[in-house]
Design a protein around this motif. Sequence first.
Motif, PDB file in Angstrom:
ATOM      1  N   CYS A  67      41.313  29.145 -51.252  1.00  0.00           N
ATOM      2  CA  CYS A  67      41.644  27.970 -52.069  1.00  0.00           C
ATOM      3  C   CYS A  67      42.794  28.259 -53.029  1.00  0.00           C
ATOM      4  O   CYS A  67      43.674  27.423 -53.217  1.00  0.00           O
ATOM      5  CB  CYS A  67      40.413  27.476 -52.816  1.00  0.00           C
ATOM      6  N   MET A  99      42.212  24.972 -62.106  1.00  0.00           N
ATOM      7  CA  MET A  99      41.150  25.016 -61.098  1.00  0.00           C
ATOM      8  C   MET A  99      39.782  24.998 -61.760  1.00  0.00           C
ATOM      9  O   MET A  99      38.861  24.345 -61.275  1.00  0.00           O
ATOM     10  CB  MET A  99      41.302  26.253 -60.206  1.00  0.00           C
ATOM     11  N   PRO A 130      38.836  21.345 -48.627  1.00  0.00           N
ATOM     12  CA  PRO A 130      38.899  22.803 -48.664  1.00  0.00           C
ATOM     13  C   PRO A 130      39.135  23.370 -47.267  1.00  0.00           C
ATOM     14  O   PRO A 130      38.746  22.775 -46.269  1.00  0.00           O
ATOM     15  CB  PRO A 130      37.515  23.214 -49.208  1.00  0.00           C
ATOM     16  N   LYS A 155      40.580  20.557 -53.366  1.00  0.00           N
ATOM     17  CA  LYS A 155      39.167  20.327 -53.687  1.00  0.00           C
ATOM     18  C   LYS A 155      38.535  19.312 -52.724  1.00  0.00           C
ATOM     19  O   LYS A 155      37.409  19.487 -52.281  1.00  0.00           O
ATOM     20  CB  LYS A 155      39.033  19.826 -55.123  1.00  0.00           C
ATOM     21  N   CYS A 188      37.206  23.380 -59.140  1.00  0.00           N
ATOM     22  CA  CYS A 188      37.633  23.666 -57.771  1.00  0.00           C
ATOM     23  C   CYS A 188      37.197  25.087 -57.412  1.00  0.00           C
ATOM     24  O   CYS A 188      37.131  25.958 -58.275  1.00  0.00           O
ATOM     25  CB  CYS A 188      39.153  23.543 -57.669  1.00  0.00           C
ATOM     26  N   CYS A 189      36.914  25.310 -56.165  1.00  0.00           N
ATOM     27  CA  CYS A 189      36.561  26.642 -55.678  1.00  0.00           C
ATOM     28  C   CYS A 189      37.703  27.616 -55.988  1.00  0.00           C
ATOM     29  O   CYS A 189      38.873  27.271 -55.840  1.00  0.00           O
ATOM     30  CB  CYS A 189      36.323  26.576 -54.169  1.00  0.00           C
TER      31      CYS A 189
END
Length: 132
Positions: free
Chosen positions: A76, A65, A130, A127, A70-71
């Motif tokens: 998530c 991640m 979301p 991503k 990515c958050c």
Amino acid sequence: MARSSKTSKVLGLLGEETPRRSAANPIIKTPEKETVPPVFVKSDTGTQFVNIPFLLINEQLGSIMERFRCCTCEKCIAAVTEEALRELPANVVRVKRVSDTDSVNRAAADMRSDAIRVLTKAVMLVKTNPRH
């Protein structure tokens, strides 16, 4: 956001509780024990069952991640974990003695490249779409 050794002290001064982090993966916030899906499940006979896909996801998720920026919020992380667990085949290994850990390591090694591929795919999916 990187955390320094002072972060927990500052949060303590502000009255905020520092979220618990996974030992294997410091990016993943570990939920309370009651809600954690078992990686190691003990039976009454002393046998333990190890969920290999979940073990590999927990091991690799944070770095993947982070690599793809990515958050890493709870939603998530949950979405990526859910997607990856859907794609990976179930593989539970029974461990009765300490010497049986070789079978866990072997099963994890056999599945590691598939887990990384599936996790990367799941991270890219979350991503781009979301859930927050």
